[in-house]
Design an enzyme around this catalytic site. Structure first.
Site, PDB file in Angstrom:
ATOM      1  N   CYS A 379       7.237   3.679  -8.640  1.00 48.67           N
ATOM      2  CA  CYS A 379       7.490   3.067  -9.947  1.00 48.67           C
ATOM      3  C   CYS A 379       8.925   2.589 -10.164  1.00 48.67           C
ATOM      4  O   CYS A 379       9.125   1.479 -10.667  1.00 48.67           O
ATOM      5  CB  CYS A 379       7.026   3.974 -11.077  1.00 48.67           C
ATOM      6  SG  CYS A 379       7.143   5.725 -10.803  1.00 48.67           S
ATOM      7  N   ARG A 408       6.479  13.445  -0.314  1.00 49.00           N
ATOM      8  CA  ARG A 408       6.592  14.559  -1.248  1.00 49.00           C
ATOM      9  C   ARG A 408       6.565  15.870  -0.477  1.00 49.00           C
ATOM     10  O   ARG A 408       5.812  16.025   0.488  1.00 49.00           O
ATOM     11  CB  ARG A 408       5.446  14.519  -2.273  1.00 49.00           C
ATOM     12  CG  ARG A 408       5.447  13.244  -3.099  1.00 49.00           C
ATOM     13  CD  ARG A 408       4.322  13.193  -4.106  1.00 49.00           C
ATOM     14  NE  ARG A 408       4.261  11.887  -4.749  1.00 49.00           N
ATOM     15  CZ  ARG A 408       3.322  11.518  -5.603  1.00 49.00           C
ATOM     16  NH1 ARG A 408       2.360  12.368  -5.937  1.00 49.00           N
ATOM     17  NH2 ARG A 408       3.336  10.311  -6.143  1.00 49.00           N
ATOM     18  N   GLN A 426       0.402   5.174  -1.098  1.00 46.33           N
ATOM     19  CA  GLN A 426      -0.188   5.144  -2.439  1.00 46.33           C
ATOM     20  C   GLN A 426      -0.504   3.700  -2.816  1.00 46.33           C
ATOM     21  O   GLN A 426       0.339   2.811  -2.694  1.00 46.33           O
ATOM     22  CB  GLN A 426       0.777   5.764  -3.448  1.00 46.33           C
ATOM     23  CG  GLN A 426       0.119   6.138  -4.756  1.00 46.33           C
ATOM     24  CD  GLN A 426       0.999   7.078  -5.563  1.00 46.33           C
ATOM     25  OE1 GLN A 426       2.195   6.875  -5.673  1.00 46.33           O
ATOM     26  NE2 GLN A 426       0.398   8.106  -6.133  1.00 46.33           N
ATOM     27  N   ASP A 428      -0.380   1.891  -5.323  1.00 44.40           N
ATOM     28  CA  ASP A 428       0.257   1.976  -6.626  1.00 44.40           C
ATOM     29  C   ASP A 428       0.282   0.615  -7.302  1.00 44.40           C
ATOM     30  O   ASP A 428       0.452  -0.412  -6.641  1.00 44.40           O
ATOM     31  CB  ASP A 428       1.707   2.437  -6.423  1.00 44.40           C
ATOM     32  CG  ASP A 428       2.056   3.605  -7.313  1.00 44.40           C
ATOM     33  OD1 ASP A 428       1.265   3.907  -8.208  1.00 44.40           O
ATOM     34  OD2 ASP A 428       3.127   4.187  -7.104  1.00 44.40           O
ATOM     35  N   HIS A 430       1.858  -1.105 -11.228  1.00 43.21           N
ATOM     36  CA  HIS A 430       2.494  -0.885 -12.525  1.00 43.21           C
ATOM     37  C   HIS A 430       2.365  -2.149 -13.346  1.00 43.21           C
ATOM     38  O   HIS A 430       2.651  -3.252 -12.859  1.00 43.21           O
ATOM     39  CB  HIS A 430       3.954  -0.469 -12.335  1.00 43.21           C
ATOM     40  CG  HIS A 430       4.074   0.839 -11.620  1.00 43.21           C
ATOM     41  ND1 HIS A 430       4.206   0.927 -10.253  1.00 43.21           N
ATOM     42  CD2 HIS A 430       4.009   2.118 -12.082  1.00 43.21           C
ATOM     43  CE1 HIS A 430       4.244   2.200  -9.900  1.00 43.21           C
ATOM     44  NE2 HIS A 430       4.123   2.938 -10.984  1.00 43.21           N
ATOM     45  N   LYS A 513      -2.940  10.486 -19.536  1.00 47.71           N
ATOM     46  CA  LYS A 513      -3.536   9.848 -18.363  1.00 47.71           C
ATOM     47  C   LYS A 513      -5.043  10.019 -18.370  1.00 47.71           C
ATOM     48  O   LYS A 513      -5.590  10.928 -18.991  1.00 47.71           O
ATOM     49  CB  LYS A 513      -2.961  10.432 -17.073  1.00 47.71           C
ATOM     50  CG  LYS A 513      -3.217  11.918 -16.886  1.00 47.71           C
ATOM     51  CD  LYS A 513      -2.664  12.426 -15.551  1.00 47.71           C
ATOM     52  CE  LYS A 513      -2.940  13.921 -15.390  1.00 47.71           C
ATOM     53  NZ  LYS A 513      -2.574  14.409 -14.055  1.00 47.71           N
ATOM     54  N   HIS A 559       0.808   3.024 -15.269  1.00 51.48           N
ATOM     55  CA  HIS A 559       0.747   3.366 -13.844  1.00 51.48           C
ATOM     56  C   HIS A 559      -0.735   3.471 -13.480  1.00 51.48           C
ATOM     57  O   HIS A 559      -1.500   4.079 -14.220  1.00 51.48           O
ATOM     58  CB  HIS A 559       1.373   4.727 -13.562  1.00 51.48           C
ATOM     59  CG  HIS A 559       2.776   4.907 -14.042  1.00 51.48           C
ATOM     60  ND1 HIS A 559       3.840   5.063 -13.173  1.00 51.48           N
ATOM     61  CD2 HIS A 559       3.296   4.990 -15.286  1.00 51.48           C
ATOM     62  CE1 HIS A 559       4.944   5.241 -13.867  1.00 51.48           C
ATOM     63  NE2 HIS A 559       4.641   5.204 -15.155  1.00 51.48           N
TER      64      HIS A 559
END
Length: 687
Positions: A379, A408, A426, A428, A430, A513, A559
């Site tokens: 992000c 991570r 990921q 991902d 945004h 979320k 997200h």
């Protein structure tokens, strides 16, 4: 003259709508007995709900909905407010007007209560055999139950067998589960004197000064517990102690090493046998085993735990997954971006990850100009791209998508094949938009998630809406902001007509979320897709767009990740299909088997025609028997095997064997190519 004592009455509404007036203090078991002694003999537990118009907070004590495994907060009923529906013991006195359900063995809630009661039976047996043991907690789980215990000597397989045998004796005693209370200070003193450090912790954390502590006794065993329980130990009919594993106290590796003893329980032996057969099927689908057997991926000890090496066949499947995702992102108005793997530490301080997520990040690296950290999220990178040029309201929404590698720190012992790793990709995205666009964008994300699941063969899913806890300091933002955010997500779900469960206190620290949990072929739920609302990062990075009024306004941010991670989604796919992937995902889609060397030239011609059509094809040119070649393609779960001999080469045909269906006879090569193209286009799981 004899003094008459007035007895207050309450109303109890049964599922058929009928209402009974009974004395206050009447128990569910007494009501069941008044209906039918036969009913009283089969009910396990009760569910109650205050009648309409009553204040939930005035309802009688007991346990809220059954807890999730391992969660202290859920285990000890630490929710902000009681649930409207509660599961209670059959012996619990009713003190107000309620709706009442008398639950039998076939009701889902009953099984969880049985399993929690069986955990108490196991704890009883453990203390009788090994009295030096200190107890933690023993929640029910989706597959059974466990009990965390502290004992310096590790439990052996023989110990587990002895515990299971003693459990049978505890069950045979048929001791009633009896709820008792004790002053909090007395309970703390007694547990402290006995060295029961875990019980002391739970009482201190989950009870308030001055309130009585809830205990449950069966025979000579008493445990701090809010229940509920089945009426007696004799109701535990089918059970098994399955394994023991290590678990750190409070999940902290600096604390004592506990032993977590697992077991399972059912109301009858038939259901337990079916459970273990299902476990065998799960074992046969283990993605770690199939990954090695099919040569899809590996984890190399010399490189480090939790780091995935994609082998050529796994790489082909990954490419198919990622190609589909990128193409669909572009169709839905996303722009593909790429961001660096490491960024300055200062960036993570601005984003709040340094403060709120630092323990899950890898340590900083000192380079020439500054400290850098591996990215755990994409992000901040997307935010910097947004901020690189001024934006107008006409530009919004801006949707950036990336299949980005993130890193991570997962603790030792928590990693599990592809499902929990330290480095992953990921999918991902945004979305930067105006407040007025947020609901439409969330709705579009949900529709995209449905498309992902359906395309990859998952047609059932569960949805959870995670909200904040205003008393928890980890959550940032005002009550007004949270109200708008939660409302937008809830409205999007309701627009789609999707049933969902609200989970208080489980939101991300920056916003609520939606989690979408797919259900695989074995009925297991997997957390993969998520859609999250965020006003925090736009504020932290001072993001703006010029509004229609000519003034600068702050955008809101969504997200979303739909695979969750490519690695985890791939692991779930392997287990869902047991390695027999749909045609469009299979690394080798067609295997070619010439009957003899004289048919090899024709087989090469067919191979080229399939390659030209974009089909992943493998020709076995080895000087081996035909059946051995067919068997090897079968072991590798290739969707189609084509056999070619004199007849086929003379008539431009192929003899087709279809995975799971066997010999399908001959068809023209042209027709078979067309069939492959249709399967590739349709993404069908059927061959």
């Amino acid at each position: 003259m004899t003094e008459q004592i007035a007895v207050s009455t309450i109303r109890v509404q049964l599922p058929d709508g009928s209402i009974r007036e009974v004395p206050s203090g009447t128990t569910p078991l007494e009501i069941a007995t008044s209906i039918s002694p036969r009913l009283a003999a089969v009910v396990v537990v009760a569910k109650v709900k205050p009648m309409a118009g009553l204040d939930i907070n005035q309802s009688e004590g007991g346990q809220d909905d059954a807890p999730d495994a391992g969660s202290e907060e859920a285990m000890y009923d630490a929710a902000l407010s009681p649930s409207a529906e509660r599961i209670i013991d059959l012996a619990m006195p009713l003190a107000e007007d309620v709706e009442l359900w008398l639950l039998k063995e076939q009701d889902e809630e009953s099984l969880k209560v049985l399993r929690h009661s069986t955990a108490h039976v196991m704890a009883t047996a453990i203390l009788e055999l090994f009295p030096e043991t200190k107890l933690g907690h023993g929640p029910a789980t989706d597959a059974g139950f466990f009990y965390d215990v502290y004992r310096e000597t590790p439990f052996t397989e023989d110990d587990l067998a002895a515990i299971e045998k003693r459990m049978g004796e505890v069950v045979a005693r048929n001791d009633a589960f009896v709820k008792e209370t004790e002053p909090r200070e007395d309970a703390l003193q007694e547990y402290a004197a006995e060295g029961e450090f875990m019980k002391v912790h739970f009482i201190e954390r989950f009870t308030q000064a001055g309130e009585p502590v809830s205990l449950y006794r069966n025979g000579g065993f008493t445990d701090f517990c809010r229940g509920p329980h089945v009426p007696s130990t004799g109701r535990v009919k089918a059970f098994k102690v399955t394994s023991v594993a290590g678990a750190y106290w409070l999940g902290d590796e600096k604390n004592q090493q506990l032993q977590r003893i697992y077991g399972t329980a059912f109301f009858n032996a038939k259901d337990m046998d079916a459970h273990f057969k299902r476990l065998e099927e799960i074992k046969a689908r283990d993605h770690r085993v199939l990954g090695k057997q099919l040569d899809l991926f590996s984890i190399q000890e010399v490189a480090g735990a939790g780091l995935i090496f994609w082998h050529p066949k796994g790489g082909l499947i990954r490419k198919a997954m990622e190609d589909w995702m990128r193409e669909d992102c572009i169709k839905r108005g996303y722009e593909m971006v790429f961001t660096p793997h490491i960024m300055r530490r200062e960036l993570w301080k601005i984003s709040g990850h340094e403060e709120n997520y630092g323990e899950n990040m890898y340590p900083p690296m000192e380079l020439d100009d500054a400290e850098y950290r591996l990215k755990p999220m994409n992000c901040p990178g997307h935010i910097l791209i947004y901020k690189n040029s001024p934006k107008s309201y006409r530009d919004l929404p801006v949707r950036y998508a990336e299949l980005g590698n993130v890193y991570r720190y997962e603790r030792s012992g928590t990693m599990h094949g592809l499902l929990r790793v330290r480095g992953f990709t990921q999918d991902d995205a945004h979305i930067f938009c105006t407040p007025g666009q947020i609901e439409d964008e969330v709705t579009a994300c949900i529709e995209f998630a449905e498309s992902v699941l359906n395309t990859f063969g998952f047609h059932e899913f569960k949805v959870e809406l995670s909200t904040w806890d205003p008393n928890d300091k980890k959550f940032i933002g005002s009550a007004e902001q949270w109200g708008v955010a939660v409302g937008s997500l809830r409205n999007a779900l309701e627009r789609k007509g999707i049933p969902y469960k609200t989970i208080p206190g489980e939101a991300a620290f920056y916003g609520p979320k939606i989690d979408i949990k797919l259900v695989d072929v074995l009925g297991r739920m997997w957390q993969l897709s998520t859609v999250q609302f965020d006003w925090n990062l736009p504020a932290r990075f001072d993001l703006h767009y010029k509004g229609e009024d000519g003034e600068l306004h702050q955008p809101v941010m969504v997200h979303r990740a739909l695979f969750g991670s490519v690695e985890r989604f791939f692991g779930v796919l392997i287990e869902h299909y047991a390695g027999a992937f749909p045609f469009w995902l299979a690394p080798v889609q067609v295997g070619l088997v010439p009957i003899s060397e004289k048919h090899l030239e024709y087989a090469r011609t067919v191979q080229q025609r399939l390659k030209d059509a974009g089909v992943r094809v493998e020709l076995d040119e080895r000087n081996e028997k035909m059946n051995a070649k067919i068997r090897e393609f079968g072991v590798n779960k290739v969707p189609f095997i084509l056999i070619m001999g004199d007849k086929e080469s003379q008539s431009d045909e192929v003899s087709v064997r279809t995975r799971g269906k066997g010999d399908g006879g001959a068809m023209s090569t042209e027709a078979f190519v067309a069939r492959c193209l249709e399967l590739q286009k349709s993404h069908s799981a059927e061959l």
